[in-house]
Design a protein around this motif. Structure first.
Motif, short mmCIF file in Angstrom:
data_model
loop_
_atom_site.label_atom_id
_atom_site.label_comp_id
_atom_site.label_asym_id
_atom_site.label_seq_id
_atom_site.Cartn_x
_atom_site.Cartn_y
_atom_site.Cartn_z
N GLU B 3 -6.64 11.20 -9.30
CA GLU B 3 -6.08 12.54 -9.22
C GLU B 3 -4.67 12.55 -8.67
N VAL B 4 -4.43 11.76 -7.65
CA VAL B 4 -3.10 11.68 -7.04
C VAL B 4 -2.76 10.19 -6.88
N GLU B 5 -1.68 9.77 -7.50
CA GLU B 5 -1.28 8.37 -7.44
C GLU B 5 0.07 8.23 -6.76
N GLN B 6 0.17 7.21 -5.93
CA GLN B 6 1.40 6.95 -5.19
C GLN B 6 1.84 5.51 -5.36
N ASP B 7 3.13 5.28 -5.09
CA ASP B 7 3.63 3.92 -5.02
C ASP B 7 2.75 3.12 -4.06
N ALA B 20 12.74 6.16 -0.90
CA ALA B 20 12.14 7.23 -1.71
C ALA B 20 10.72 6.86 -2.09
N PHE B 21 9.84 7.83 -1.97
CA PHE B 21 8.44 7.66 -2.37
C PHE B 21 8.16 8.57 -3.56
N ASN B 22 7.36 8.06 -4.49
CA ASN B 22 7.00 8.84 -5.67
C ASN B 22 5.50 9.07 -5.72
N CYS B 23 5.14 10.13 -6.41
CA CYS B 23 3.73 10.51 -6.50
C CYS B 23 3.53 11.26 -7.82
N GLN B 69 4.64 16.50 -13.61
CA GLN B 69 3.57 16.37 -12.61
C GLN B 69 3.93 15.25 -11.63
N TYR B 70 5.09 15.39 -11.07
CA TYR B 70 5.69 14.36 -10.25
C TYR B 70 6.25 14.96 -8.96
N ILE B 71 6.01 14.27 -7.85
CA ILE B 71 6.50 14.71 -6.55
C ILE B 71 7.22 13.54 -5.90
N SER B 72 8.28 13.84 -5.17
CA SER B 72 8.98 12.75 -4.48
C SER B 72 9.31 13.15 -3.05
N PHE B 101 -5.96 14.04 -1.63
CA PHE B 101 -4.99 13.11 -1.07
C PHE B 101 -4.78 11.90 -1.97
N GLY B 102 -3.54 11.40 -1.99
CA GLY B 102 -3.27 10.09 -2.54
C GLY B 102 -3.63 9.03 -1.52
N LYS B 103 -3.56 7.75 -1.94
CA LYS B 103 -3.90 6.64 -1.05
C LYS B 103 -2.89 6.48 0.07
N GLY B 104 -1.69 6.93 -0.16
CA GLY B 104 -0.65 6.80 0.86
C GLY B 104 0.25 5.61 0.60
N THR B 105 1.45 5.73 1.08
CA THR B 105 2.44 4.64 1.01
C THR B 105 2.86 4.32 2.43
N THR B 106 2.78 3.05 2.77
CA THR B 106 3.13 2.65 4.13
C THR B 106 4.60 2.30 4.22
N LEU B 107 5.26 2.86 5.21
CA LEU B 107 6.67 2.58 5.48
C LEU B 107 6.78 1.87 6.82
N SER B 108 7.53 0.78 6.82
CA SER B 108 7.83 0.08 8.06
C SER B 108 9.33 -0.03 8.20
#
Lengths: 115, 111
Positions: B3-7, B20-23, B69-72, B101-108
């Motif tokens: 349903e919701v996909e992320q980088d 930048a993160f995409n979804c 259908q894209y979010i950033s 919810f998407g799976k999430g993208t981890t930022l360090s």
């Protein structure tokens, strides 16, 4: 301190045990939710309650049984769980959901381990 | 299709970088869009809502493209404190539904 409080924070239970997770919200919201968060998976919606009535049961096994006695409290009763049920269980609340900006406020979660 | 996909991430960037993160989301009936932030071993918290016209909150800019259908989410001048998992979230907006919810993208962010 968060407006949504969950207890216990950590729980270890055997597969034959019965336990309950508790959630309490002090925000005056009318909707409450249970989510499951497993490693490497997105948050999975389990149950939705609105005005103390269950409006969503997302194909959750019957070994998970929710209860919402009033708009401030939500329980998740657990029995005969499996090791794969080990996860972080998050409670959330919101004021309505119909369009608009419906922010959900989460509790800190219960880290459940089934042994 | 999810349903919701992320980088997938993780994104490892130095302080001061722009990231930048995409979804993407699958349900065209989705009405509300958000970015949540989750710190390690903590609960998710709302970072910002996402509006069709795009919106900015300090160093954070969110964009929505309904047709695609894209979010950033764009983070400028990254700080060490930005290190977290960023969750893309949508809501169909109908009674009886909840946030997906998407799976999430981890930022360090490192110094």
């Amino acid at each position: 301190e968060t407006g949504v409080t969950q207890t216990p924070r950590h729980l270890v239970m055997g597969m034959t045990n019965k336990k309950s997770l508790k959630c309490e919200q002090h925000l005056g919201h009318n909707a409450m939710y249970w989510y499951k968060q497993s490693a490497k998976k997105p948050l999975e919606l389990m149950f939705v309650y609105s005005l103390e009535e269950r409006v969503e049961n997302n194909s959750v096994p019957s070994r998970f049984s929710p209860e919402c006695p009033n708009s401030s409290h939500l329980f998740l009763h657990l029995h005969t769980l499996q090791p794969e049920d080990s996860a972080l269980y998050l409670c959330a609340s919101s004021q309505g959901w119909a369009g608009g900006d419906t922010e959900a406020f989460f509790g800190q979660g219960t880290r459940l381990t089934v042994v | 299709r999810k349903e919701v996909e992320q980088d997938p991430g993780p994104f490892n960037v130095p302080e001061g970088a722009t990231v930048a993160f995409n979804c993407t989301y699958s349900n065209s009936a989705s009405q509300s869009f958000f970015w949540y932030r989750q710190d390690c071993r903590k609960e998710p918290k709302l970072l910002m809502s996402v509006y069709s016209s795009g919106n900015e909150d300090g160093r954070f800019t969110a964009q929505l493209n309904r047709a695609s259908q894209y979010i950033s989410l764009l983070i400028r001048d990254s700080k060490l404190s930005d290190s977290a998992t960023y969750l893309c979230v949508v809501n169909i907006g109908q009674a009886g539904t909840a946030l997906i919810f998407g799976k999430g993208t981890t930022l360090s962010v490192s110094s």
